[in-house]
Design an enzyme around this catalytic site. Structure first.
Site, short mmCIF file in Angstrom:
data_model
loop_
_atom_site.label_atom_id
_atom_site.label_comp_id
_atom_site.label_asym_id
_atom_site.label_seq_id
_atom_site.Cartn_x
_atom_site.Cartn_y
_atom_site.Cartn_z
N ASP A 1 -8.92 -21.73 4.20
CA ASP A 1 -9.86 -20.65 4.49
C ASP A 1 -11.29 -21.03 4.10
OD1 ASP A 1 -8.93 -20.57 1.76
OD2 ASP A 1 -10.03 -18.69 1.53
N GLU A 2 -12.21 -20.39 4.76
CA GLU A 2 -13.64 -20.39 4.40
C GLU A 2 -14.21 -21.79 4.18
OE1 GLU A 2 -14.29 -16.14 2.21
OE2 GLU A 2 -13.41 -17.72 0.96
N VAL A 3 -13.84 -22.72 5.02
CA VAL A 3 -14.38 -24.08 4.91
C VAL A 3 -15.82 -24.08 5.43
CG1 VAL A 3 -14.14 -26.48 5.62
CG2 VAL A 3 -12.10 -25.08 5.20
N HIS B 1 -12.92 -24.76 -0.92
CA HIS B 1 -12.63 -24.25 -2.27
C HIS B 1 -12.16 -25.37 -3.20
CE1 HIS B 1 -12.92 -19.89 -1.31
NE2 HIS B 1 -12.52 -20.27 -0.11
#
Length: 533
Positions: A322-324, A261
Site C-alpha cells: 500500500d501507499e507506495v 513503508h
C-alpha cells in the site's frame, strides 16, 4: 436434590452492570450471537466445585482450554456453596486433529437439560477448534451476583447450534509505529478468543521501526528498531505469541509491508532503500525499497522465508503493497534508467513488477498464499495474479470489493473498520468515539455483490493502526468497539438489531474488564471486577 434457581432476569452477563433488564429471561446474552439458539427460564445456582467438565478427547489443546474454562468462568472465586446444583459438561469431538489453518471447521452444538438432581450440558464439535468456540459461549452463560457471591448458569435448559458466517475474522495490530509489549499482545489474543475472532493480523514492520529479530539479517532490527533489544521481539517471544494464539484457536498472519513503508529497513541496510533526497522534507513513508536491485529482492525473499519457516506457519502471508510513493523511484536517475532498459514506463508498472516477484516467492520459496493491500490490484492494470494464491485486502472503500471480486479474486474487508479513527465512517450522528461501533456494526462485507462474488469474500478485519496506540492505550481503542465487528463476521447477516446489540455489547464490555481487558464502558453503571489482592 431438587434444582435450585437463581434470580431470573436481573443479570444478563457475568457480574454485569447492576441494573434491571425488563425483557424476558430467555433473551440471548451471547456475543457474537449464535446462528440458532433457545434459552428457557431456568437459572440454576452453581459453584466452581459443582461444575465438572469431561471429554474423551486426547487433545492437549482442548484439555488446556477446559482448565481455562474452569478458572475463568469462576474468576470471583468458588462461589457460595449453599443450594448449589451439580452440573456435568461433556465434550465430544469427532477428531483430535489440532490443525488451525484457514477454513478449519469451527461449528459446535450445545444441548442442556435439567434433571431432578443435576444439570447436564453436552457439547459436540467436529474439531477441537469448534469445541474451543463452544467453551467461550458457555463462559458467557455463567453469571455472577457479586452481592450474594452466587454463580448461576443462565437459561437452562438451552440449545445452541452455531458456526461462523465468515472463515476470516481478524484484528490487525501494529507493532511498528509503537512497540507493543508481549503481555499486551497476549491480552489482545485473550480478548479475541472471548468474541471468537480467529485471525491476528500482525503488522510487524513499517517505516518507523523494524522490531523483529532476524537470525539471517540481524542488522535490520539492531539498527531499525526504536531500541535494541528492548523494543524488539526475540525468537523466543515470537514463538510464544504464535503458540499462545494457537492454543486459543487463533491464527497469526504476519505482515511485512513492502515495497513502501520500509524506511526502517534502510537503517539496517541502506542499499535496500531507493535514494531520493528531494523527498526528505516530506514524511518517512516516502522511501520505498529499491526494487530494481537483485540484492533487495533477495533480502525480501530470504527474510520472509526465514520468518515463515521458523515462526509463522499459517498458509497466508501478508506483504502489504500500500501507499507506495512512486515519485521517489522516478526521481532517481539510476532507477529510471533501469526502468527504461526493462520497458517499464511508470512507477505503477515498477510496483507491479515487484509484486509479481513477490507472488513468485510466495509460490516457490515460501509456499504461501499472499495477501496484498488493494493498492496492488489498483496499480496492476492488465497484469493478472493467480487467483488461487492471491487475496486482496480492502482498506480505502468498500466499493472496491465489487471490482476485486468481479475480477475473480478473493478479498477481505477493513474499510470502515479502522479503529484508530474516531469516526471510521464519518458518521456525524455519533458523538463519542466509543459509540462509533454503531456505525461499524451495519457494515456488511458482501453488500451489493452477486452470489458468485459474495462467495469470494473471506471475511474481514478490524484495523488498529498504531500511530496513537501503545501498550498503555491499545485496549480502550479496541474494546468494546471490535466486538461489533466480531459479531458482524460471525453471526448471520440478518442480525442487525442495534438496540439488542447494544444491550449485549454493554454487558460484554464489563465481561472483558473482568477478564483483564481494559474495555471502555458504553454508559453509566457499575462493573464489579475480581480482586487483584
Amino acid at each position: 436434590m431438587s434444582i435450585k434457581s437463581g434470580t431470573l432476569g436481573l443479570f444478563v452477563a457475568v457480574g454485569l452492570f447492576l441494573q434491571v433488564v425488563f425483557a424476558g429471561p430467555a433473551l440471548n446474552i451471547i456475543m457474537p450471537e449464535p446462528q440458532k439458539y433457545s434459552f428457557e427460564t431456568g437459572n440454576i445456582v452453581i459453584t466452581q466445585a459443582s461444575v465438572s467438565v469431561t471429554t474423551t478427547s486426547k487433545s492437549a489443546l482442548l484439555q488446556a482450554a477446559i482448565t481455562r474454562f474452569q478458572q475463568n468462568a469462576f474468576k470471583f472465586g468458588p462461589g457460595s456453596s449453599n443450594n448449589a446444583n451439580a452440573v456435568h459438561i461433556t465434550i465430544a469431538v469427532q477428531s483430535d486433529n489440532e490443525n488451525l489453518d484457514f477454513g478449519v471447521d469451527e461449528s459446535y452444538n450445545i444441548q442442556s437439560k435439567l434433571q431432578q438432581s443435576a444439570g447436564q450440558v453436552s457439547v459436540s464439535a467436529n474439531t477441537v477448534v469448534g469445541a474451543l468456540r463452544a467453551l467461550e459461549s458457555l463462559k458467557q452463560l455463567v453469571l455472577y451476583d457479586d452481592i450474594n457471591n452466587v454463580y448461576t448458569l443462565y437459561g437452562m435448559p438451552f440449545s445452541i447450534t452455531d458456526s461462523p458466517r465468515f472463515p476470516w475474522r481478524g484484528l490487525l495490530i501494529d507493532s511498528s509505529r509503537h512497540f507493543l509489549e508481549v503481555p499486551t499482545i497476549l491480552r489482545t489474543i485473550d480478548a479475541m478468543a472471548l468474541v471468537k475472532l480467529n485471525t491476528l493480523h500482525w503488522h510487524i514492520t513499517d517505516a518507523q521501526s523494524f522490531p523483529i529479530q532476524s537470525a539471517k539479517f540481524p542488522e535490520l532490527a539492531k539498527k531499525g528498531a526504536y531500541r535494541f533489544p528492548a523494543a524488539t521481539y526475540s525468537a523466543k517471544q515470537v514463538e510464544h505469541i504464535v503458540n499462545y494464539a494457537k492454543n486459543r484457536g487463533i491464527r497469526v498472519v504476519a505482515e511485512f509491508d513492502v515495497p513502501g513503508h520500509t524506511a526502517s529497513w534502510g537503517l539496517g541496510d541502506r542499499s535496500l532503500i531507493a535514494q531520493c533526497p528531494g523527498h526528505l522534507a516530506a514524511n518517512i513513508n516516502n522511501f520505498p525499497l529499491d526494487v530494481t536491485q537483485d540484492h533487495t529482492l533477495d533480502v525480501v525473499d530470504q527474510l520472509i522465508k526465514e520468518m515463515t519457516s521458523t515462526f509463522f506457519f499459517d498458509s497466508f502471508i501478508h506483504t502489504g503493497g500500500d501507499e507506495v510513493v512512486g515519485s521517489c523511484w522516478t526521481s532517481n536517475a539510476t532507477i529510471v534508467a533501469w526502468m527504461k532498459a526493462h520497458n517499464i514506463a511508470s512507477a505503477s508498472q515498477l510496483q507491479t513488477y515487484f509484486e509479481k516477484k513477490v507472488e513468485s516467492f510466495a509460490r516457490s520459496s515460501w509456499n504461501r498464499t499472499v495477501v496484498f493491500w488493494q493498492d496492488v490490484f489498483d496499480n496492476a492494470g492488465n497484469t493478472k495474479f493467480d487467483p488461487s494464491r492471491t487475496v486482496f485486502h480492502i482498506w480505502r472503500s468498500q466499493e472496491e470489493m465489487e471490482a476485486i471480486t468481479a475480477a475473480g479474486y478473493r478479498a477481505i474487508l477493513s474499510a470502515d473498520w479502522y479503529l484508530d479513527k474516531y469516526h471510521p465512517n464519518g458518521d456525524p450522528n455519533v458523538y463519542h468515539f466509543w459509540d462509533t461501533w454503531q456505525s461499524m456494526y451495519p457494515v456488511d462485507p458482501q453488500a451489493g455483490l452477486t452470489q458468485a462474488q459474495a462467495k469470494l469474500v473471506l471475511g474481514g478485519e478490524a484495523a488498529m493502526w498504531g500511530e496513537y496506540a501503545d501498550s498503555w492505550t491499545l485496549d480502550p481503542q479496541l474494546w468494546p468497539r471490535a466486538v461489533a465487528i466480531a459479531e458482524r463476521l460471525w453471526s448471520s447477516a440478518s442480525v442487525t438489531d442495534l438496540p439488542d446489540a447494544q444491550r449485549r455489547i454493554t454487558n460484554l464490555s464489563c465481561y472483558l474488564r473482568q477478564n483483564g481487558v481494559y474495555s471502555v464502558p458504553l454508559g453509566p453503571g457499575y462493573c464489579p471486577v475480581p480482586s487483584t489482592n
